[in-house]
Design a protein around this motif. Structure first.
Motif, short mmCIF file in Angstrom:
data_model
loop_
_atom_site.label_atom_id
_atom_site.label_comp_id
_atom_site.label_asym_id
_atom_site.label_seq_id
_atom_site.Cartn_x
_atom_site.Cartn_y
_atom_site.Cartn_z
N UNK A 36 4.50 -1.20 10.49
CA UNK A 36 3.81 -1.38 11.76
C UNK A 36 3.25 -0.03 12.21
N UNK A 37 2.37 -0.06 13.16
CA UNK A 37 1.87 1.18 13.73
C UNK A 37 1.60 1.01 15.22
N UNK A 38 1.70 2.13 15.93
CA UNK A 38 1.36 2.16 17.34
C UNK A 38 0.43 3.34 17.57
N UNK A 45 1.30 -2.84 16.26
CA UNK A 45 0.74 -3.93 15.47
C UNK A 45 1.29 -3.90 14.05
N UNK A 46 1.35 -5.09 13.47
CA UNK A 46 1.76 -5.21 12.07
C UNK A 46 0.60 -4.75 11.18
N UNK A 47 0.89 -3.86 10.27
CA UNK A 47 -0.11 -3.36 9.33
C UNK A 47 -0.03 -4.11 8.00
N UNK A 48 1.18 -4.22 7.47
CA UNK A 48 1.36 -4.87 6.18
C UNK A 48 2.79 -5.35 6.06
N UNK A 86 -10.32 7.69 11.37
CA UNK A 86 -9.69 8.19 12.60
C UNK A 86 -8.93 7.11 13.36
N UNK A 87 -9.41 5.88 13.29
CA UNK A 87 -8.72 4.79 14.00
C UNK A 87 -7.41 4.38 13.35
N UNK A 88 -7.08 4.95 12.21
CA UNK A 88 -5.77 4.72 11.60
C UNK A 88 -4.71 5.65 12.18
N UNK A 89 -5.13 6.58 13.02
CA UNK A 89 -4.18 7.50 13.65
C UNK A 89 -3.17 6.73 14.48
N UNK A 90 -1.89 6.94 14.21
CA UNK A 90 -0.83 6.20 14.89
C UNK A 90 0.52 6.71 14.39
N UNK A 91 1.56 6.26 15.06
CA UNK A 91 2.91 6.41 14.52
C UNK A 91 3.20 5.16 13.70
#
Length: 111
Positions: A36-38, A45-48, A86-91
């Protein structure tokens, strides 16, 4: 208590790649494992996600760029991230069976 330890995050330029790892303190065979990422100011959100048979699903925004995999012998799940934006930036957080969580690893995509 189950522990999930993520690693592999960092700063990368757009178009670059990173590989995240998550090591579990328990046997992950039979478990569904997910990433997941925030992002700042957004909900998690769930990524994979990958099931015990190796079947994987992805959020539309990462399809074709990210790959989730697992090594049950090492109780480890991976997230290979290519063509980062850049929009993949997250924890990024590792998850086991929609219940157990890691502490997260920061991914920053910036030039």
């Amino acid at each position: 208590q189950v522990q999930l330890v993520e690693s592999g995050g960092g700063l990368v330029q757009p178009g670059g790649s990173l590989r995240l790892s998550c090591v579990a303190s328990v046997d992950i065979r039979g478990s569904a494992m997910g990433w997941y990422r925030r992002a700042p100011g957004k909900q998690r959100e769930l990524v994979a996600i990958i099931d015990m048979r190796g079947n994987a699903e992805y959020v539309d925004s990462v399809k074709g760029r990210f790959t989730i995999s697992r090594n049950d012998a090492e109780d480890t799940v991976y997230l290979q991230m290519n063509r980062l934006k850049p929009e993949d930036t997250a924890v990024y957080y590792c998850n086991r069976n929609w219940r157990d969580w890691g502490q997260g690893t920061q991914v920053t995509v910036s030039s």
